[in-house]
Motif scaffolding. Structure first.
Motif, PDB file in Angstrom:
ATOM      1  N   GLY A   9       7.654 -17.534  44.346  1.00 31.66           N
ATOM      2  CA  GLY A   9       8.011 -18.567  45.307  1.00 31.66           C
ATOM      3  C   GLY A   9       8.717 -19.747  44.675  1.00 31.66           C
ATOM      4  N   THR A  10       8.555 -19.965  43.398  1.00 30.81           N
ATOM      5  CA  THR A  10       9.193 -21.095  42.722  1.00 30.81           C
ATOM      6  C   THR A  10      10.557 -20.725  42.172  1.00 30.81           C
ATOM      7  N   GLY A  11      11.000 -19.515  42.435  1.00 32.37           N
ATOM      8  CA  GLY A  11      12.310 -19.098  41.952  1.00 32.37           C
ATOM      9  C   GLY A  11      12.269 -18.481  40.577  1.00 32.37           C
ATOM     10  N   ARG A  12      11.095 -18.465  39.944  1.00 27.31           N
ATOM     11  CA  ARG A  12      10.987 -17.868  38.613  1.00 27.31           C
ATOM     12  C   ARG A  12      10.872 -16.360  38.741  1.00 27.31           C
ATOM     13  N   THR A  13      11.410 -15.648  37.777  1.00 30.38           N
ATOM     14  CA  THR A  13      11.321 -14.187  37.771  1.00 30.38           C
ATOM     15  C   THR A  13      10.231 -13.750  36.811  1.00 30.38           C
ATOM     16  N   THR A  14       9.454 -12.800  37.243  1.00 31.03           N
ATOM     17  CA  THR A  14       8.413 -12.237  36.395  1.00 31.03           C
ATOM     18  C   THR A  14       8.624 -10.747  36.282  1.00 31.03           C
ATOM     19  N   ARG A  15       8.152 -10.184  35.205  1.00 33.91           N
ATOM     20  CA  ARG A  15       8.306  -8.756  34.971  1.00 33.91           C
ATOM     21  C   ARG A  15       6.947  -8.087  35.118  1.00 33.91           C
ATOM     22  N   ARG A  16       6.910  -7.039  35.913  1.00 32.61           N
ATOM     23  CA  ARG A  16       5.687  -6.266  36.108  1.00 32.61           C
ATOM     24  C   ARG A  16       5.896  -4.865  35.550  1.00 32.61           C
ATOM     25  N   ARG A  17       4.991  -4.484  34.697  1.00 26.62           N
ATOM     26  CA  ARG A  17       5.077  -3.155  34.101  1.00 26.62           C
ATOM     27  C   ARG A  17       4.771  -2.100  35.153  1.00 26.62           C
ATOM     28  N   LEU A  18       5.623  -1.083  35.250  1.00 29.20           N
ATOM     29  CA  LEU A  18       5.378   0.000  36.190  1.00 29.20           C
ATOM     30  C   LEU A  18       4.137   0.774  35.782  1.00 29.20           C
ATOM     31  N   GLY A  19       3.337   1.156  36.759  1.00 28.11           N
ATOM     32  CA  GLY A  19       2.139   1.922  36.481  1.00 28.11           C
ATOM     33  C   GLY A  19       2.460   3.367  36.172  1.00 28.11           C
ATOM     34  N   ALA A  20       1.445   4.075  35.665  1.00 27.04           N
ATOM     35  CA  ALA A  20       1.636   5.481  35.304  1.00 27.04           C
ATOM     36  C   ALA A  20       1.973   6.322  36.525  1.00 27.04           C
ATOM     37  N   THR A  21       1.365   6.007  37.671  1.00 24.75           N
ATOM     38  CA  THR A  21       1.663   6.766  38.887  1.00 24.75           C
ATOM     39  C   THR A  21       3.115   6.604  39.294  1.00 24.75           C
ATOM     40  N   GLU A  22       3.617   5.376  39.228  1.00 20.58           N
ATOM     41  CA  GLU A  22       5.017   5.135  39.565  1.00 20.58           C
ATOM     42  C   GLU A  22       5.940   5.866  38.597  1.00 20.58           C
ATOM     43  N   LEU A  23       5.588   5.817  37.305  1.00 22.43           N
ATOM     44  CA  LEU A  23       6.429   6.454  36.289  1.00 22.43           C
ATOM     45  C   LEU A  23       6.512   7.968  36.487  1.00 22.43           C
ATOM     46  N   VAL A  24       5.377   8.588  36.824  1.00 25.44           N
ATOM     47  CA  VAL A  24       5.410  10.040  36.941  1.00 25.44           C
ATOM     48  C   VAL A  24       6.196  10.471  38.176  1.00 25.44           C
ATOM     49  N   TRP A  25       6.200   9.673  39.247  1.00 24.26           N
ATOM     50  CA  TRP A  25       7.040  10.008  40.393  1.00 24.26           C
ATOM     51  C   TRP A  25       8.514   9.811  40.069  1.00 24.26           C
ATOM     52  N   LEU A  26       8.815   8.801  39.255  1.00 21.07           N
ATOM     53  CA  LEU A  26      10.196   8.652  38.787  1.00 21.07           C
ATOM     54  C   LEU A  26      10.587   9.830  37.901  1.00 21.07           C
ATOM     55  N   ALA A  27       9.653  10.277  37.073  1.00 15.55           N
ATOM     56  CA  ALA A  27       9.920  11.448  36.229  1.00 15.55           C
ATOM     57  C   ALA A  27      10.156  12.686  37.084  1.00 15.55           C
ATOM     58  N   LEU A  28       9.398  12.823  38.168  1.00 18.65           N
ATOM     59  CA  LEU A  28       9.605  13.958  39.075  1.00 18.65           C
ATOM     60  C   LEU A  28      11.014  13.920  39.664  1.00 18.65           C
ATOM     61  N   ALA A  29      11.448  12.725  40.097  1.00 24.15           N
ATOM     62  CA  ALA A  29      12.805  12.606  40.642  1.00 24.15           C
ATOM     63  C   ALA A  29      13.850  12.997  39.595  1.00 24.15           C
ATOM     64  N   ALA A  30      13.623  12.567  38.339  1.00 18.43           N
ATOM     65  CA  ALA A  30      14.566  12.898  37.268  1.00 18.43           C
ATOM     66  C   ALA A  30      14.584  14.408  37.013  1.00 18.43           C
ATOM     67  N   VAL A  31      13.399  15.039  37.012  1.00 17.30           N
ATOM     68  CA  VAL A  31      13.326  16.488  36.789  1.00 17.30           C
ATOM     69  C   VAL A  31      14.048  17.246  37.899  1.00 17.30           C
ATOM     70  N   VAL A  32      13.877  16.781  39.145  1.00 15.63           N
ATOM     71  CA  VAL A  32      14.552  17.439  40.268  1.00 15.63           C
ATOM     72  C   VAL A  32      16.063  17.320  40.133  1.00 15.63           C
ATOM     73  N   VAL A  33      16.553  16.114  39.789  1.00 15.75           N
ATOM     74  CA  VAL A  33      18.001  15.905  39.660  1.00 15.75           C
ATOM     75  C   VAL A  33      18.574  16.752  38.526  1.00 15.75           C
ATOM     76  N   ILE A  34      17.918  16.693  37.361  1.00 15.61           N
ATOM     77  CA  ILE A  34      18.404  17.470  36.210  1.00 15.61           C
ATOM     78  C   ILE A  34      18.347  18.964  36.511  1.00 15.61           C
ATOM     79  N   GLY A  35      17.240  19.403  37.137  1.00 16.92           N
ATOM     80  CA  GLY A  35      17.124  20.818  37.478  1.00 16.92           C
ATOM     81  C   GLY A  35      18.191  21.261  38.463  1.00 16.92           C
ATOM     82  N   ALA A  36      18.486  20.404  39.445  1.00 19.09           N
ATOM     83  CA  ALA A  36      19.521  20.747  40.423  1.00 19.09           C
ATOM     84  C   ALA A  36      20.885  20.881  39.761  1.00 19.09           C
ATOM     85  N   VAL A  37      21.169  19.995  38.796  1.00 22.29           N
ATOM     86  CA  VAL A  37      22.450  20.059  38.090  1.00 22.29           C
ATOM     87  C   VAL A  37      22.550  21.341  37.272  1.00 22.29           C
ATOM     88  N   LEU A  38      21.472  21.685  36.551  1.00 24.01           N
ATOM     89  CA  LEU A  38      21.493  22.896  35.733  1.00 24.01           C
ATOM     90  C   LEU A  38      21.648  24.144  36.588  1.00 24.01           C
TER      91      LEU A  38
END
Length: 366
Positions: A9-38
Motif C-alpha cells: 500500500g505504500t508503493g514499496r515492492t516486496t519479493r515473495r518466494r514461490l512455494g513448492a506447490t507453485e513451483l511444481v505446477w510451473l514445472a508441470l507447465a514447462a514439461v507439457v510445453v517441452i513435451g509438446a515441442v518434442l
C-alpha cells in the motif's frame, strides 16, 4: 524465477518466494510445453484425444496411491505395502463380485474394510511397537505377498460390466476414474486444511516431540494417516479390478510403492515430514504421466526412459533442498524468516502455496 513481486500500500515492492506447490505446477507447465515441442518435431500431436486420455488414465491409478502416500510422508512416515494392498484389493473385489452386479456394494465395502485394517496394522506396528516405518510396512507387504503367492496362481474372480465402467467410461476426453481421483484429492486437501487431524499431521511431521508436548496424540494421528493411505491403495485396487475385469496378484510388481513416493517428493513434500501437500502431489503425478506419454510417443528405449525419469526426480529434490538451505541461510543472516514478513511457527510448511495450513500443534489444540 522463484520469486514473485508484490506492491504494498505504500508503493514499496516486496519479493515473495514461490512455494513448492507453485513451483511444481510451473514445472508441470514447462514439461507439457517441452513435451509438446518434442512430439511436434516428430510430426505428432501431444494434445490429441488419444494422448490426453492416455495421460489422464495413467495419472488416475498412481494418483490414488500418491494421495494416501502424501498423508503418511507428511507425518514423517512412509508405506511400502501399498502395491501389495492394491493387488489384494483387486482380488477381493473381483472374487466377491463374481460377476454379480448386486454384489458390487459388498465388494467395495470388503475392500475398504480390509485395506483399512492393513493400514491399522501398519500404524500400530509403527506407533506401539516402535518399528521403523520402512521395515514395518515392508514386512506387512511381504506377508501379503506370501499370501497372494500361495493362494492365487493367476487372475481370479469376475468383475461385472457395470463396475468395469469405472475403469473405462469417460466424460468427453476425461476418464471417470480421473474425475474420482480428483474428487478424492480435493477431499484430501480439505481434510488437511480444515480439520484438526489434518493440522496435527503437519505438526507431527514437523516435530513429534513438540506436538506431543502440545497435547497432540501423535500415535493416533500417525495411525490415522496409515489407515487413510491403505484405503487409498484399496481404491486403486478397485480401479485395477475394473480395468482388468478380474483380480491380479501380480500388480505388486508394477512398482507403485516407489513410484508413489517419487510423485510425492516430486510434488514438493519433504520426506522428513511437516511440509508439503496433496496439491503438489497431483502435479507430481501429472508430470510423471506426461513424461511416460511423451516417451511412449517418441518410442524411447525403456532403460533410457527410466534414466530420464530418475534424473528429473533427483534434480527436483536437489532444487527443493537448495531452496531450503537458502531459506535457512537467509533467516540466519537477517535474524528473521528471510523477509517474508515474520517468523513461521515450528513445523509450518513455509514452502506451500498461500492458504496452506499451519500446524495447530504449537497452540495446544486438543
Amino acid at each position: 524465477m522463484s520469486r514473485a513481486v508484490a506492491v504494498t500500500g505504500t508503493g514499496r515492492t516486496t519479493r515473495r518466494r514461490l512455494g513448492a506447490t507453485e513451483l511444481v505446477w510451473l514445472a508441470l507447465a514447462a514439461v507439457v510445453v517441452i513435451g509438446a515441442v518434442l512430439v511436434a518435431l516428430d510430426d505428432q500431436n501431444l494434445f490429441s484425444i488419444a494422448n490426453i486420455r492416455d495421460m489422464l488414465s495413467r495419472s488416475s491409478l498412481l494418483g490414488f496411491v500418491a494421495i494416501g502416500q502424501t498423508l503418511v510422508i507428511l507425518c514423517r512416515s512412509l508405506d511400502l505395502s501399498v502395491g501389495y494392498v492394491m493387488a489384494l484389493s483387486s482380488l477381493i473385489a473381483a472374487t466377491t463380485m463374481n460377476g454379480d452386479p448386486a454384489r458390487v456394494p459388498l465388494a467395495i465395502g470388503a475392500v475398504l474394510l480390509v485395506a483399512g485394517g492393513i493400514g491399522l496394522c501398519n500404524g500400530l506396528i509403527v506407533t506401539v511397537l516402535k518399528v521403523n516405518p520402512f521395515i514395518a510396512t515392508l514386512g506387512v507387504g511381504l506377508i501379503i505377498k506370501g499370501y497372494l503367492d500361495t493362494e492365487y496362481q493367476g487372475p481370479a474372480g469376475d468383475v461385472p460390466s457395470s463396475f468395469q465402467q469405472f475403469g473405462f467410461s469417460r466424460i468427453g476426453p476425461v476418464p471417470v476414474s480421473t474425475l474420482v481421483m480428483l474428487l478424492v484429492a480435493v477431499a484430501g486437501i480439505l481434510f488437511l486444511r480444515r480439520t484438526r487431524t489434518g493440522y496435527h499431521m503437519f505438526a507431527v511431521g514437523g516435530s513429534a516431540d513438540v506436538a506431543r508436548l502440545s497435547g497432540i496424540r501423535t500415535g493416533r494421528v500417525l495411525v490415522t494417516a496409515h489407515v487413510l493411505c491403505s484405503v487409498a491403495a484399496g481404491i486403486a485396487g478397485l480401479l485395477i479390478a475394473a480395468r482388468f475385469g478380474t483380480g491380479s496378484a501380480l500388480v505388486y510388481n508394477s512398482g507403485y510403492d516407489l513410484e508413489s513416493i517419487a510423485a510425492v517428493v516430486l510434488g514438493g513434500t519433504l520426506l522428513m515430514g511437516g511440509r508439503g501437500g496433496i496439491g503438489g502431489t497431483i502435479a507430481g503425478v501429472l508430470i510423471l504421466a506426461v513424461l511416460d506419454t511423451v516417451f511412449n510417443i517418441l518410442a524411447i528405449d525403456p532403460f533410457f526412459k527410466d534414466v530420464l525419469r530418475g534424473t528429473i526426480i533427483v534434480a527436483a529434490v536437489a532444487i527443493y533442498a537448495r531452496r531450503q538451505l537458502d531459506r535457512r541461510a537467509s533467516r540466519i543472516r537477517f535474524g528473521g524468516d528471510g523477509g517474508s514478513g515474520g517468523s513461521a511457527p515450528p513445523g509450518a510448511p513455509p514452502d506451500n502455496a498461500p492458504g496452506d495450513p499451519v500446524p495447530a500443534g504449537q497452540g495446544g489444540a486438543r
